[in-house]
Every structure is written in structure tokens, then in C-alpha cells.
Design a protein around this motif. Structure first.
Motif, PDB file in Angstrom:
ATOM      1  N   PRO A 153       0.894  -1.139  -0.093  1.00 14.10           N
ATOM      2  CA  PRO A 153       0.037  -0.064   0.161  1.00 14.10           C
ATOM      3  C   PRO A 153       1.025   1.159  -0.027  1.00 14.10           C
ATOM      4  O   PRO A 153       0.482   2.318  -0.609  1.00 14.10           O
ATOM      5  N   GLN A 154       2.127   1.130   0.620  1.00 11.59           N
ATOM      6  CA  GLN A 154       2.862   2.475   0.647  1.00 11.59           C
ATOM      7  C   GLN A 154       3.472   2.805  -0.773  1.00 11.59           C
ATOM      8  O   GLN A 154       3.370   3.920  -1.256  1.00 11.59           O
ATOM      9  N   GLY A 155       3.731   1.703  -1.499  1.00 11.67           N
ATOM     10  CA  GLY A 155       4.368   1.732  -2.983  1.00 11.67           C
ATOM     11  C   GLY A 155       3.125   2.295  -3.620  1.00 11.67           C
ATOM     12  O   GLY A 155       3.158   3.246  -4.786  1.00 11.67           O
ATOM     13  N   LYS A 156       1.852   1.773  -3.647  1.00 10.70           N
ATOM     14  CA  LYS A 156       0.899   2.562  -4.217  1.00 10.70           C
ATOM     15  C   LYS A 156       0.458   3.904  -3.895  1.00 10.70           C
ATOM     16  O   LYS A 156       0.319   4.425  -5.164  1.00 10.70           O
ATOM     17  N   ALA A 157       0.558   4.221  -2.766  1.00  6.99           N
ATOM     18  CA  ALA A 157       0.309   5.562  -2.508  1.00  6.99           C
ATOM     19  C   ALA A 157       1.489   6.594  -2.911  1.00  6.99           C
ATOM     20  O   ALA A 157       1.073   7.463  -3.738  1.00  6.99           O
ATOM     21  N   ILE A 158       2.729   6.060  -3.015  1.00  9.77           N
ATOM     22  CA  ILE A 158       3.513   6.678  -3.649  1.00  9.77           C
ATOM     23  C   ILE A 158       3.401   6.917  -5.198  1.00  9.77           C
ATOM     24  O   ILE A 158       3.639   8.207  -5.794  1.00  9.77           O
ATOM     25  N   HIS A 160       0.420   6.640  -6.777  1.00  8.76           N
ATOM     26  CA  HIS A 160      -0.387   7.735  -6.699  1.00  8.76           C
ATOM     27  C   HIS A 160      -0.240   9.070  -6.851  1.00  8.76           C
ATOM     28  O   HIS A 160      -0.557   9.996  -7.591  1.00  8.76           O
ATOM     29  N   ALA A 161       0.565   9.384  -5.643  1.00  6.76           N
ATOM     30  CA  ALA A 161       1.129  10.762  -5.478  1.00  6.76           C
ATOM     31  C   ALA A 161       2.038  11.225  -6.589  1.00  6.76           C
ATOM     32  O   ALA A 161       1.690  12.345  -7.091  1.00  6.76           O
ATOM     33  N   LEU A 162       2.798  10.400  -6.925  1.00  7.47           N
ATOM     34  CA  LEU A 162       3.657  10.839  -8.359  1.00  7.47           C
ATOM     35  C   LEU A 162       2.896  11.239  -9.512  1.00  7.47           C
ATOM     36  O   LEU A 162       3.197  12.262 -10.220  1.00  7.47           O
ATOM     37  N   ALA A 163       2.029  10.409  -9.619  1.00  3.68           N
ATOM     38  CA  ALA A 163       0.960  10.633 -10.948  1.00  3.68           C
ATOM     39  C   ALA A 163       0.091  11.952 -10.755  1.00  3.68           C
ATOM     40  O   ALA A 163       0.275  12.888 -11.655  1.00  3.68           O
ATOM     41  N   ALA A 188       4.572  11.512 -15.359  1.00  2.00           N
ATOM     42  CA  ALA A 188       4.017  10.659 -16.275  1.00  2.00           C
ATOM     43  C   ALA A 188       4.788   9.169 -16.568  1.00  2.00           C
ATOM     44  O   ALA A 188       6.218   9.486 -16.327  1.00  2.00           O
ATOM     45  N   GLY A 189       4.352   8.002 -16.887  1.00  2.06           N
ATOM     46  CA  GLY A 189       5.376   6.935 -17.112  1.00  2.06           C
ATOM     47  C   GLY A 189       6.019   6.367 -16.055  1.00  2.06           C
ATOM     48  O   GLY A 189       6.956   5.436 -16.194  1.00  2.06           O
ATOM     49  N   VAL A 190       5.352   6.534 -14.624  1.00  6.50           N
ATOM     50  CA  VAL A 190       5.973   5.841 -13.648  1.00  6.50           C
ATOM     51  C   VAL A 190       5.059   4.702 -13.686  1.00  6.50           C
ATOM     52  O   VAL A 190       3.723   4.637 -13.584  1.00  6.50           O
ATOM     53  N   GLY A 191       5.641   3.421 -13.691  1.00 10.62           N
ATOM     54  CA  GLY A 191       5.106   2.271 -13.491  1.00 10.62           C
ATOM     55  C   GLY A 191       4.873   1.943 -12.112  1.00 10.62           C
ATOM     56  O   GLY A 191       4.339   2.507 -11.291  1.00 10.62           O
ATOM     57  N   GLU A 192       4.863   0.465 -11.741  1.00 11.74           N
ATOM     58  CA  GLU A 192       4.794  -0.074 -10.504  1.00 11.74           C
ATOM     59  C   GLU A 192       5.794   0.628  -9.530  1.00 11.74           C
ATOM     60  O   GLU A 192       6.975   0.675  -9.854  1.00 11.74           O
ATOM     61  N   VAL A 193       5.208   1.095  -8.285  1.00  4.64           N
ATOM     62  CA  VAL A 193       6.061   1.653  -7.245  1.00  4.64           C
ATOM     63  C   VAL A 193       6.247   0.482  -6.089  1.00  4.64           C
ATOM     64  O   VAL A 193       4.968   0.159  -5.575  1.00  4.64           O
ATOM     65  N   ARG A 194       7.323   0.228  -5.496  1.00  2.00           N
ATOM     66  CA  ARG A 194       7.525  -0.774  -4.494  1.00  2.00           C
ATOM     67  C   ARG A 194       8.213   0.059  -3.363  1.00  2.00           C
ATOM     68  O   ARG A 194       9.409   0.595  -3.657  1.00  2.00           O
TER      69      ARG A 194
END
Length: 79
Positions: free
Chosen positions: A16-21, A23-26, A31-37
Motif C-alpha cells: 500500500p505504501q508503494g501504491k500511495a507513492i 498515486h502521489a507521483l502521478a 507520467a510514465g511511472v509504472g509500479e512503485v514498491r
């Protein structure tokens, strides 16, 4: 001797922390950031001077305390 222990969620484990990061980057227009872990890095200053023994000690610390090996993987590097 300095050891760096990098701990990351295993593949397939919800992050969830990676998902939140991500989402915040988007939201900030990146743009163009894939999955964040998201993980953590622990820096250890060890008295051991033998690199093999220092690595073994850091790996044991990671297995026993620093990482939850059920859901996290870890790697050790020496600096």
C-alpha cells in the motif's frame, strides 16, 4: 565495516505504501511511472573486519529481526 541491508516486499505481496507513492507521483504530473514498491534500507556499522563474517552477521540479523521473511526479501551489501 559498514553493511547495508535492503528489505523489500516480496513479489505478489500487497504494497500500500508503494501504491500511495505511485498515486502521489502521478498527481504531481510525473507520467510514465509504472509500479512503485517501497522498502527500507538499514545501515549497520559492524566491528567485524572480515567481509565474509560481516556479511554472514548482517544476513543473520536480517533473518532474525530486520526482515519479516514471510512477506519480505532482503539483500546485504558491504561498504
Amino acid at each position: 565495516m559498514k553493511a547495508l541491508v535492503t528489505v523489500m516486499p516480496k513479489t505478489g505481496v500487497l504494497d500500500p505504501q508503494g501504491k500511495a507513492i505511485g498515486h502521489a507521483l502521478a498527481g504531481l504530473g510525473f507520467a510514465g511511472v509504472g509500479e512503485v514498491r517501497a522498502g527500507k534500507v538499514i545501515e549497520l556499522e559492524l566491528a567485524e573486519t572480515d567481509p565474509a563474517k560481516a556479511r554472514a552477521a548482517a544476513e543473520e540479523m536480517a533473518r532474525k529481526l530486520l526482515a519479516n521473511t514471510v512477506i519480505e526479501s532482503f539483500s546485504v551489501s558491504l561498504a
